[in-house]
Design a protein around this motif. Structure first.
Motif, PDB file in Angstrom:
ATOM      1  N   ALA A  46       0.895  -1.129  -0.030  1.00 55.60           N
ATOM      2  CA  ALA A  46      -0.225   0.105   0.010  1.00 55.60           C
ATOM      3  C   ALA A  46       0.894   1.387   0.109  1.00 55.60           C
ATOM      4  O   ALA A  46       0.669   2.023   0.612  1.00 55.60           O
ATOM      5  CB  ALA A  46      -0.983  -0.149   1.074  1.00 55.60           C
ATOM      6  N   THR A  47       1.933   1.225  -0.738  1.00 55.62           N
ATOM      7  CA  THR A  47       2.923   2.193  -0.605  1.00 55.62           C
ATOM      8  C   THR A  47       2.624   3.491  -1.635  1.00 55.62           C
ATOM      9  O   THR A  47       3.246   4.295  -1.637  1.00 55.62           O
ATOM     10  CB  THR A  47       4.554   1.823  -1.035  1.00 55.62           C
ATOM     11  OG1 THR A  47       4.543   1.153  -2.155  1.00 55.62           O
ATOM     12  CG2 THR A  47       4.863   0.700  -0.053  1.00 55.62           C
ATOM     13  N   CYS A  48       1.416   3.122  -2.313  1.00 55.49           N
ATOM     14  CA  CYS A  48       1.044   4.186  -3.220  1.00 55.49           C
ATOM     15  C   CYS A  48      -0.216   4.887  -2.760  1.00 55.49           C
ATOM     16  O   CYS A  48      -0.905   5.352  -3.475  1.00 55.49           O
ATOM     17  CB  CYS A  48       0.970   3.787  -4.486  1.00 55.49           C
ATOM     18  SG  CYS A  48      -0.041   2.422  -4.934  1.00 55.49           S
ATOM     19  N   HIS A  49      -0.428   4.877  -1.441  1.00 49.66           N
ATOM     20  CA  HIS A  49      -1.615   5.501  -0.966  1.00 49.66           C
ATOM     21  C   HIS A  49      -1.914   6.842  -1.221  1.00 49.66           C
ATOM     22  O   HIS A  49      -0.810   7.726  -0.749  1.00 49.66           O
ATOM     23  CB  HIS A  49      -1.853   4.821   0.714  1.00 49.66           C
ATOM     24  CG  HIS A  49      -2.802   5.694   1.436  1.00 49.66           C
ATOM     25  ND1 HIS A  49      -2.272   6.700   2.575  1.00 49.66           N
ATOM     26  CD2 HIS A  49      -4.007   5.984   1.205  1.00 49.66           C
ATOM     27  CE1 HIS A  49      -3.428   7.316   2.892  1.00 49.66           C
ATOM     28  NE2 HIS A  49      -4.303   6.568   2.077  1.00 49.66           N
ATOM     29  N   VAL A  50      -2.875   7.292  -1.538  1.00 49.21           N
ATOM     30  CA  VAL A  50      -3.312   8.866  -1.847  1.00 49.21           C
ATOM     31  C   VAL A  50      -4.616   9.038  -1.397  1.00 49.21           C
ATOM     32  O   VAL A  50      -5.464   8.073  -1.020  1.00 49.21           O
ATOM     33  CB  VAL A  50      -3.070   9.155  -3.389  1.00 49.21           C
ATOM     34  CG1 VAL A  50      -1.902   9.122  -3.877  1.00 49.21           C
ATOM     35  CG2 VAL A  50      -4.142   8.407  -4.270  1.00 49.21           C
ATOM     36  N   ILE A  51      -5.055  10.297  -1.107  1.00 45.82           N
ATOM     37  CA  ILE A  51      -6.228  10.617  -0.527  1.00 45.82           C
ATOM     38  C   ILE A  51      -6.974  11.609  -1.388  1.00 45.82           C
ATOM     39  O   ILE A  51      -6.245  12.439  -1.987  1.00 45.82           O
ATOM     40  CB  ILE A  51      -6.277  11.133   0.798  1.00 45.82           C
ATOM     41  CG1 ILE A  51      -5.649  10.205   2.063  1.00 45.82           C
ATOM     42  CG2 ILE A  51      -7.589  11.762   1.337  1.00 45.82           C
ATOM     43  CD1 ILE A  51      -5.202  10.894   3.221  1.00 45.82           C
ATOM     44  N   VAL A  52      -7.968  10.986  -2.224  1.00 44.23           N
ATOM     45  CA  VAL A  52      -8.597  11.651  -3.299  1.00 44.23           C
ATOM     46  C   VAL A  52      -9.410  12.767  -2.505  1.00 44.23           C
ATOM     47  O   VAL A  52     -10.063  12.536  -1.155  1.00 44.23           O
ATOM     48  CB  VAL A  52      -9.441  10.678  -3.905  1.00 44.23           C
ATOM     49  CG1 VAL A  52     -10.344  11.360  -4.947  1.00 44.23           C
ATOM     50  CG2 VAL A  52      -8.566   9.744  -4.668  1.00 44.23           C
ATOM     51  N   ALA A  53      -9.629  13.844  -3.207  1.00 40.73           N
ATOM     52  CA  ALA A  53     -10.405  15.064  -2.817  1.00 40.73           C
ATOM     53  C   ALA A  53     -11.808  14.646  -2.649  1.00 40.73           C
ATOM     54  O   ALA A  53     -12.283  13.994  -3.558  1.00 40.73           O
ATOM     55  CB  ALA A  53     -10.430  16.221  -3.390  1.00 40.73           C
ATOM     56  N   ALA A  54     -12.664  14.714  -1.737  1.00 35.70           N
ATOM     57  CA  ALA A  54     -13.938  14.601  -1.500  1.00 35.70           C
ATOM     58  C   ALA A  54     -14.569  14.763  -2.496  1.00 35.70           C
ATOM     59  O   ALA A  54     -15.629  13.720  -2.992  1.00 35.70           O
ATOM     60  CB  ALA A  54     -14.372  14.948  -0.160  1.00 35.70           C
ATOM     61  N   GLU A  55     -14.550  15.818  -3.267  1.00 37.07           N
ATOM     62  CA  GLU A  55     -15.495  16.190  -4.165  1.00 37.07           C
ATOM     63  C   GLU A  55     -15.303  15.491  -5.474  1.00 37.07           C
ATOM     64  O   GLU A  55     -15.881  15.413  -6.491  1.00 37.07           O
ATOM     65  CB  GLU A  55     -15.438  17.823  -4.570  1.00 37.07           C
ATOM     66  CG  GLU A  55     -14.018  18.222  -4.874  1.00 37.07           C
ATOM     67  CD  GLU A  55     -13.055  18.717  -3.781  1.00 37.07           C
ATOM     68  OE1 GLU A  55     -11.988  19.527  -4.031  1.00 37.07           O
ATOM     69  OE2 GLU A  55     -13.417  18.394  -2.653  1.00 37.07           O
ATOM     70  N   ASP A  56     -13.986  15.009  -5.557  1.00 36.35           N
ATOM     71  CA  ASP A  56     -13.754  14.076  -6.798  1.00 36.35           C
ATOM     72  C   ASP A  56     -13.739  12.429  -6.505  1.00 36.35           C
ATOM     73  O   ASP A  56     -13.650  11.788  -7.309  1.00 36.35           O
ATOM     74  CB  ASP A  56     -12.098  14.239  -7.051  1.00 36.35           C
ATOM     75  CG  ASP A  56     -11.576  15.661  -7.414  1.00 36.35           C
ATOM     76  OD1 ASP A  56     -12.708  16.165  -8.099  1.00 36.35           O
ATOM     77  OD2 ASP A  56     -10.772  16.055  -7.670  1.00 36.35           O
ATOM     78  N   ALA A  57     -13.995  12.141  -5.358  1.00 37.23           N
ATOM     79  CA  ALA A  57     -14.104  10.593  -5.135  1.00 37.23           C
ATOM     80  C   ALA A  57     -14.997   9.875  -5.940  1.00 37.23           C
ATOM     81  O   ALA A  57     -14.989   8.690  -6.260  1.00 37.23           O
ATOM     82  CB  ALA A  57     -14.192  10.621  -3.598  1.00 37.23           C
ATOM     83  N   ALA A  58     -16.258  10.601  -6.057  1.00 42.04           N
ATOM     84  CA  ALA A  58     -17.294   9.807  -6.677  1.00 42.04           C
ATOM     85  C   ALA A  58     -17.125   9.853  -8.345  1.00 42.04           C
ATOM     86  O   ALA A  58     -17.753   9.052  -8.825  1.00 42.04           O
ATOM     87  CB  ALA A  58     -18.462  10.690  -6.459  1.00 42.04           C
ATOM     88  N   ARG A  59     -16.128  10.405  -8.693  1.00 41.38           N
ATOM     89  CA  ARG A  59     -15.882  10.256 -10.295  1.00 41.38           C
ATOM     90  C   ARG A  59     -14.968   9.093 -10.285  1.00 41.38           C
ATOM     91  O   ARG A  59     -14.620   8.883 -11.547  1.00 41.38           O
ATOM     92  CB  ARG A  59     -14.823  11.560 -10.721  1.00 41.38           C
ATOM     93  CG  ARG A  59     -15.828  12.794 -10.526  1.00 41.38           C
ATOM     94  CD  ARG A  59     -15.091  13.788 -11.424  1.00 41.38           C
ATOM     95  NE  ARG A  59     -14.006  14.421 -10.855  1.00 41.38           N
ATOM     96  CZ  ARG A  59     -13.082  14.967 -11.519  1.00 41.38           C
ATOM     97  NH1 ARG A  59     -13.189  15.190 -12.677  1.00 41.38           N
ATOM     98  NH2 ARG A  59     -11.839  15.490 -10.753  1.00 41.38           N
ATOM     99  N   LEU A  60     -14.249   8.274  -9.257  1.00 40.52           N
ATOM    100  CA  LEU A  60     -13.607   7.202  -9.491  1.00 40.52           C
ATOM    101  C   LEU A  60     -14.517   5.998  -9.544  1.00 40.52           C
ATOM    102  O   LEU A  60     -15.690   5.922  -8.901  1.00 40.52           O
ATOM    103  CB  LEU A  60     -12.745   7.176  -8.341  1.00 40.52           C
ATOM    104  CG  LEU A  60     -11.271   8.242  -8.343  1.00 40.52           C
ATOM    105  CD1 LEU A  60     -10.581   8.046  -6.939  1.00 40.52           C
ATOM    106  CD2 LEU A  60     -10.590   7.765  -9.549  1.00 40.52           C
ATOM    107  N   PRO A  61     -14.205   4.827 -10.266  1.00 41.72           N
ATOM    108  CA  PRO A  61     -14.917   3.824  -9.825  1.00 41.72           C
ATOM    109  C   PRO A  61     -14.607   2.887  -8.722  1.00 41.72           C
ATOM    110  O   PRO A  61     -13.744   3.377  -7.960  1.00 41.72           O
ATOM    111  CB  PRO A  61     -14.347   2.671 -11.150  1.00 41.72           C
ATOM    112  CG  PRO A  61     -13.149   3.416 -11.508  1.00 41.72           C
ATOM    113  CD  PRO A  61     -13.048   4.883 -11.033  1.00 41.72           C
ATOM    114  N   PRO A  62     -15.649   2.422  -8.060  1.00 42.01           N
ATOM    115  CA  PRO A  62     -15.418   1.924  -6.586  1.00 42.01           C
ATOM    116  C   PRO A  62     -14.282   0.857  -6.390  1.00 42.01           C
ATOM    117  O   PRO A  62     -13.772   0.377  -7.459  1.00 42.01           O
ATOM    118  CB  PRO A  62     -16.748   1.088  -6.309  1.00 42.01           C
ATOM    119  CG  PRO A  62     -17.269   0.872  -7.575  1.00 42.01           C
ATOM    120  CD  PRO A  62     -16.842   1.931  -8.811  1.00 42.01           C
TER     121      PRO A  62
END
Length: 102
Positions: A46-62
């Motif tokens: 999990a060394t490439c963990h990022v935190i997606v901005a809340a307003e962008d999270a829904a644009r990603l597939p689950p």
């Protein structure tokens, strides 16, 4: 080219660009972001963990179940945490903003 914004642990903001279909991890590493991604996208770390901005999270597939399992082991994980090796850039992600934990 798809634009992505990286917010560093120190609050600095950098914009990078990647081609359609590129992994976010590859774009981050090309930009000098401190993401290791030692498993080459096989989700063995999990060394490439990022935190997606809340307003962008829904644009990603689950996230897939395997990704969720790995994120459960990340101490700084949030509800919008993802693995950069699993995010492929697309036009739908233009302007994606992610925070790179320190």
């Amino acid at each position: 080219m798809i634009r992505v914004r990286f917010i560093g642990a120190d609050g600095s903001v950098r914009e990078a660009k990647g081609v359609q279909g590129a992994r976010l991890l590859d774009v981050a590493q090309a930009d000098g972001q401190p993401l290791e991604g030692t498993c080459d996208g096989d989700m063995a770390c999990a060394t490439c963990h990022v935190i997606v901005a809340a307003e962008d999270a829904a644009r990603l597939p689950p996230p897939r179940e395997e990704e969720e399992d790995l994120l459960d082991m990340v101490p700084q994980a949030t509800r919008t945490s993802r693995l950069a090796c699993q995010i492929r850039l697309s036009a739908a992600l233009e302007g994606l903003t992610v925070r790179v934990p320190g």
